[in-house]
Design a protein around this motif. Structure first.
Motif, PDB file in Angstrom:
ATOM      1  N   ALA A 277       0.848  -1.182   0.000  1.00  0.00           N
ATOM      2  CA  ALA A 277       0.000   0.000   0.000  1.00  0.00           C
ATOM      3  C   ALA A 277       0.887   1.237   0.000  1.00  0.00           C
ATOM      4  O   ALA A 277       1.978   1.220   0.574  1.00  0.00           O
ATOM      5  CB  ALA A 277      -0.912   0.039   1.227  1.00  0.00           C
ATOM      6  N   TYR A 278       0.407   2.265  -0.653  1.00  0.00           N
ATOM      7  CA  TYR A 278       1.066   3.572  -0.639  1.00  0.00           C
ATOM      8  C   TYR A 278       2.546   3.487  -0.990  1.00  0.00           C
ATOM      9  O   TYR A 278       3.397   4.084  -0.346  1.00  0.00           O
ATOM     10  CB  TYR A 278       0.830   4.256   0.717  1.00  0.00           C
ATOM     11  N   GLY A 279       2.835   2.685  -2.043  1.00  0.00           N
ATOM     12  CA  GLY A 279       4.190   2.666  -2.583  1.00  0.00           C
ATOM     13  C   GLY A 279       5.162   1.750  -1.872  1.00  0.00           C
ATOM     14  O   GLY A 279       6.369   1.819  -2.126  1.00  0.00           O
TER      15      GLY A 279
ATOM     16  N   TYR B 265       3.700  -8.835  -7.609  1.00  0.00           N
ATOM     17  CA  TYR B 265       2.670  -7.868  -7.230  1.00  0.00           C
ATOM     18  C   TYR B 265       1.516  -8.594  -6.530  1.00  0.00           C
ATOM     19  O   TYR B 265       0.825  -9.396  -7.158  1.00  0.00           O
ATOM     20  CB  TYR B 265       2.182  -7.133  -8.488  1.00  0.00           C
ATOM     21  N   ARG B 266       1.357  -8.351  -5.234  1.00  0.00           N
ATOM     22  CA  ARG B 266       0.342  -9.018  -4.389  1.00  0.00           C
ATOM     23  C   ARG B 266       0.411 -10.534  -4.559  1.00  0.00           C
ATOM     24  O   ARG B 266      -0.604 -11.226  -4.642  1.00  0.00           O
ATOM     25  CB  ARG B 266      -1.073  -8.542  -4.737  1.00  0.00           C
ATOM     26  N   ASP B 267       1.635 -11.048  -4.594  1.00  0.00           N
ATOM     27  CA  ASP B 267       1.817 -12.446  -4.956  1.00  0.00           C
ATOM     28  C   ASP B 267       3.123 -12.993  -4.366  1.00  0.00           C
ATOM     29  O   ASP B 267       4.074 -12.248  -4.129  1.00  0.00           O
ATOM     30  CB  ASP B 267       1.867 -12.539  -6.499  1.00  0.00           C
TER      31      ASP B 267
ATOM     32  N   GLY C 121       4.963   9.524  -1.937  1.00  0.00           N
ATOM     33  CA  GLY C 121       4.607   9.762  -3.340  1.00  0.00           C
ATOM     34  C   GLY C 121       3.119   9.661  -3.658  1.00  0.00           C
ATOM     35  O   GLY C 121       2.656  10.244  -4.632  1.00  0.00           O
ATOM     36  N   TYR C 122       2.359   8.926  -2.862  1.00  0.00           N
ATOM     37  CA  TYR C 122       0.932   8.775  -3.151  1.00  0.00           C
ATOM     38  C   TYR C 122       0.178  10.027  -2.698  1.00  0.00           C
ATOM     39  O   TYR C 122       0.457  10.585  -1.629  1.00  0.00           O
ATOM     40  CB  TYR C 122       0.366   7.523  -2.467  1.00  0.00           C
ATOM     41  N   ALA C 123      -0.807  10.413  -3.526  1.00  0.00           N
ATOM     42  CA  ALA C 123      -1.513  11.680  -3.294  1.00  0.00           C
ATOM     43  C   ALA C 123      -2.111  11.758  -1.887  1.00  0.00           C
ATOM     44  O   ALA C 123      -2.044  12.806  -1.236  1.00  0.00           O
ATOM     45  CB  ALA C 123      -2.601  11.855  -4.352  1.00  0.00           C
TER      46      ALA C 123
ATOM     47  N   ARG D 115     -10.943   6.870   5.987  1.00  0.00           N
ATOM     48  CA  ARG D 115     -11.866   7.700   5.214  1.00  0.00           C
ATOM     49  C   ARG D 115     -12.453   6.922   4.035  1.00  0.00           C
ATOM     50  O   ARG D 115     -13.629   7.034   3.729  1.00  0.00           O
ATOM     51  CB  ARG D 115     -11.092   8.940   4.716  1.00  0.00           C
ATOM     52  N   LYS D 116     -11.615   6.096   3.387  1.00  0.00           N
ATOM     53  CA  LYS D 116     -12.040   5.477   2.131  1.00  0.00           C
ATOM     54  C   LYS D 116     -12.599   4.072   2.277  1.00  0.00           C
ATOM     55  O   LYS D 116     -13.386   3.633   1.444  1.00  0.00           O
ATOM     56  CB  LYS D 116     -10.840   5.374   1.189  1.00  0.00           C
ATOM     57  N   LEU D 117     -12.112   3.343   3.278  1.00  0.00           N
ATOM     58  CA  LEU D 117     -12.439   1.912   3.326  1.00  0.00           C
ATOM     59  C   LEU D 117     -13.461   1.617   4.412  1.00  0.00           C
ATOM     60  O   LEU D 117     -13.371   2.148   5.513  1.00  0.00           O
ATOM     61  CB  LEU D 117     -11.155   1.100   3.586  1.00  0.00           C
TER      62      LEU D 117
ATOM     63  N   GLY E 243     -11.245  -5.591   1.783  1.00  0.00           N
ATOM     64  CA  GLY E 243     -10.390  -4.540   1.206  1.00  0.00           C
ATOM     65  C   GLY E 243     -10.477  -4.569  -0.310  1.00  0.00           C
ATOM     66  O   GLY E 243     -11.534  -4.896  -0.875  1.00  0.00           O
ATOM     67  N   SER E 244      -9.363  -4.248  -0.952  1.00  0.00           N
ATOM     68  CA  SER E 244      -9.353  -4.242  -2.422  1.00  0.00           C
ATOM     69  C   SER E 244      -9.752  -5.613  -2.938  1.00  0.00           C
ATOM     70  O   SER E 244      -9.151  -6.621  -2.560  1.00  0.00           O
ATOM     71  CB  SER E 244      -7.955  -3.945  -2.955  1.00  0.00           C
ATOM     72  N   PHE E 245     -10.731  -5.658  -3.822  1.00  0.00           N
ATOM     73  CA  PHE E 245     -11.214  -6.972  -4.260  1.00  0.00           C
ATOM     74  C   PHE E 245     -10.545  -7.438  -5.544  1.00  0.00           C
ATOM     75  O   PHE E 245     -10.481  -8.621  -5.821  1.00  0.00           O
ATOM     76  CB  PHE E 245     -12.737  -6.954  -4.431  1.00  0.00           C
TER      77      PHE E 245
ATOM     78  N   GLN F 126      -7.091  -6.963  -8.298  1.00  0.00           N
ATOM     79  CA  GLN F 126      -5.734  -6.438  -8.465  1.00  0.00           C
ATOM     80  C   GLN F 126      -5.754  -5.352  -9.533  1.00  0.00           C
ATOM     81  O   GLN F 126      -6.560  -5.419 -10.469  1.00  0.00           O
ATOM     82  CB  GLN F 126      -4.791  -7.547  -8.926  1.00  0.00           C
ATOM     83  N   ASN F 127      -4.843  -4.401  -9.402  1.00  0.00           N
ATOM     84  CA  ASN F 127      -4.708  -3.425 -10.477  1.00  0.00           C
ATOM     85  C   ASN F 127      -4.103  -4.129 -11.682  1.00  0.00           C
ATOM     86  O   ASN F 127      -3.050  -4.761 -11.566  1.00  0.00           O
ATOM     87  CB  ASN F 127      -3.789  -2.276 -10.045  1.00  0.00           C
ATOM     88  N   PRO F 128      -4.749  -4.056 -12.851  1.00  0.00           N
ATOM     89  CA  PRO F 128      -4.201  -4.766 -14.013  1.00  0.00           C
ATOM     90  C   PRO F 128      -3.019  -4.015 -14.635  1.00  0.00           C
ATOM     91  O   PRO F 128      -2.982  -2.781 -14.587  1.00  0.00           O
ATOM     92  CB  PRO F 128      -5.384  -4.794 -14.986  1.00  0.00           C
TER      93      PRO F 128
ATOM     94  N   VAL G  31       2.063  -0.926 -18.211  1.00  0.00           N
ATOM     95  CA  VAL G  31       1.422   0.241 -17.591  1.00  0.00           C
ATOM     96  C   VAL G  31       0.350  -0.264 -16.629  1.00  0.00           C
ATOM     97  O   VAL G  31      -0.547  -1.017 -17.020  1.00  0.00           O
ATOM     98  CB  VAL G  31       0.785   1.159 -18.670  1.00  0.00           C
ATOM     99  N   LYS G  32       0.481   0.127 -15.365  1.00  0.00           N
ATOM    100  CA  LYS G  32      -0.510  -0.273 -14.355  1.00  0.00           C
ATOM    101  C   LYS G  32      -1.708   0.655 -14.444  1.00  0.00           C
ATOM    102  O   LYS G  32      -1.557   1.871 -14.533  1.00  0.00           O
ATOM    103  CB  LYS G  32       0.128  -0.186 -12.961  1.00  0.00           C
ATOM    104  N   LEU G  33      -2.903   0.044 -14.449  1.00  0.00           N
ATOM    105  CA  LEU G  33      -4.140   0.829 -14.455  1.00  0.00           C
ATOM    106  C   LEU G  33      -4.804   0.691 -13.094  1.00  0.00           C
ATOM    107  O   LEU G  33      -4.496  -0.228 -12.328  1.00  0.00           O
ATOM    108  CB  LEU G  33      -5.081   0.321 -15.553  1.00  0.00           C
TER     109      LEU G  33
ATOM    110  N   LYS H 277     -18.451   4.213  -1.747  1.00  0.00           N
ATOM    111  CA  LYS H 277     -17.393   5.226  -1.633  1.00  0.00           C
ATOM    112  C   LYS H 277     -16.088   4.788  -2.279  1.00  0.00           C
ATOM    113  O   LYS H 277     -15.153   5.577  -2.374  1.00  0.00           O
ATOM    114  CB  LYS H 277     -17.123   5.516  -0.153  1.00  0.00           C
ATOM    115  N   HIS H 278     -15.972   3.493  -2.623  1.00  0.00           N
ATOM    116  CA  HIS H 278     -14.714   2.994  -3.194  1.00  0.00           C
ATOM    117  C   HIS H 278     -15.048   1.758  -4.036  1.00  0.00           C
ATOM    118  O   HIS H 278     -15.305   0.682  -3.489  1.00  0.00           O
ATOM    119  CB  HIS H 278     -13.755   2.637  -2.051  1.00  0.00           C
ATOM    120  N   ALA H 279     -15.036   1.949  -5.350  1.00  0.00           N
ATOM    121  CA  ALA H 279     -15.541   0.902  -6.261  1.00  0.00           C
ATOM    122  C   ALA H 279     -14.747  -0.393  -6.210  1.00  0.00           C
ATOM    123  O   ALA H 279     -15.220  -1.431  -6.676  1.00  0.00           O
ATOM    124  CB  ALA H 279     -15.539   1.447  -7.694  1.00  0.00           C
TER     125      ALA H 279
END
Ligand code: NAP
Length: 338
Positions: free
Chosen positions: A126-128, A160-162, A194-196, A225-227, A237-239, A241-243, A270-272, A296-298
């Motif tokens: 998380a967060y880099g 990555y998550r693996d 680095g994360y916003a 706030r988000k989760l 949590g995140s269901f 993975q970012n592709p 490129v990570k989406l 609040k968090h898709a």
């Protein structure tokens, strides 16, 4: 110390999606010595905090519920602290404890649910920061040979998550049971901001040289706030993975969607953002029966009450199809399905 498995134990209290399922046999493991008596057992599932798990139905094998505690500094030199955690330690409590001792390095991973033993299995991140970057070695009990083995970082083949434990399903096939993990926390500390979410939190407080505690507070604040809190709205949590897509595909998507968030990776891919794709495919806040994608968090799948594993499977497939049809990108779930 109870090693004799209990029969037909409900796993509902032990998974953060609150899905109903029975374990044919169940043992709560509080010491690695208990595992010796279970040598030779096949068809095991190692359960940590149950915060990255989808129970699709009853499990007829043996569930090993890891509750080995203990945390200690086991070594230190001019460059780093080496800190050990028992597999059953609550991850967030462990991270906060390292910070309180004055050993920074894990603060970006604050408030991730689950146990320390599960952290390397899916290489939580998380967060880099990924746990692999602070990992030194782990001990795993081999249920086939009855011996403990040490896994160094290369042996874990983190991705990555693996890791090897997730990829090859070793934990599901019940061979290796992680009992303790050792982290190396470098004394030369650099804040990862680095994360916003982190940058904005610090900027709002005019903090230009953040402490490890500041970074932890920023992460905790963003996550709260988000989760959704699993105790109120069950989730893992995140269901998805970012592709990661190749550059050609990323350019093609960018022409159609100029606001597409994209993060170039060292390997040229490129990570989406999976959350963005799900939201733009119209799934944010949408429900199928008792489950839905959080309003609040898709990226977070939530159980609104009374869901069963098959409800989760149906929504997983529907979201995957929706994203695939709209963007031509295949999403992979992050949690383990049992
Ligand atoms: P976000 O800030 O809305 O960003 C969406 C995605 O874009 C993130 O998943 C993140 O990928 C990526 N991203 C954002 N800023 C980036 C940057 N500066 N460099 C590279 N990639 C960037 O994300 P969010 O959903 O609120 O999550 C924030 C962080 O917490 C992420 O790292 C996320 O993985 C983590 N998180 C993990 C879980 C979990 O259950 N495993 C749950 C919630 C959040 P990455 O995911 O690769 O970082």
């Amino acid at each position: 110390m109870l090693t004799e498995p209990q029969k037909n134990v409900s796993l509902a209290p032990f998974n953060s999606l609150a899905l109903p399922a029975l374990a044919g046999r169940y043992v709560r493991v509080t010491a690695s010595e208990q595992l010796m008596a279970l040598t030779g057992t096949r068809r095991c599932f190692v359960l940590g905090g149950g915060s990255n798990l989808v129970l699709t139905g009853d499990f007829d094998g043996l569930v090993l519920h890891m509750a080995i505690s203990g945390r200690a500094l086991i070594g230190e030199d001019a460059h780093a602290w080496r800190v050990r955690a028992g597999a059953g330690e609550n991850w967030h409590d462990f991270v906060q404890w390292t910070l309180a001792q004055g050993w920074p390095g894990l603060e970006n991973l604050s408030l991730i649910p689950g146990t320390a033993g599960a952290a390397p299995v899916q290489n939580i991140g998380a967060y880099g920061l990924e746990v692999a970057e602070r990992f030194l070695w782990l001990t795993a009990f081999d249920l086939q040979t009855g011996k403990s083995a040490r896994f160094e970082r290369e042996d874990c083949r983190f991705g990555y998550r693996d890791s090897v434990f997730k990829r090859e399903g070793w934990h599901l096939n019940g061979r290796y049971v992680i009992t303790e993990i050792v982290f190396e926390l470098p004394k030369r500390w650099t804040p990862l901001t680095g994360y916003a979410d982190i940058g904005e939190w610090l900027a709002a407080r005019r903090i230009s040289t953040p402490s490890p505690g500041n970074v932890a507070d920023a992460v905790i604040s963003a996550r709260r706030r988000k989760l959704p809190d699993p105790a109120r709205l069950p989730n893992v949590g995140s269901f998805f993975q970012n592709p990661a897509v190749d550059e050609t595909k990323a350019v093609e998507l960018l022409e159609l969607y100029p606001d597409l968030p994209r993060y170039p990776q060292p390997d040229g891919r490129v990570k989406l953002s999976a959350g963005w794709l799900i939201e733009r495919a119209g799934w944010k806040g949408k429900r199928i029966g008792p489950v839905g994608m959080y309003e609040k968090h898709a990226l977070v799948l939530v159980n609104h009450g009374g869901a069963r594993g098959l409800d989760v499977v149906a929504l997983t497939r529907a979201v995957q199809s929706g994203v695939s049809e709209k963007f031509g990108v295949e999403l992979q779930p992050e949690p383990v399905f049992l």
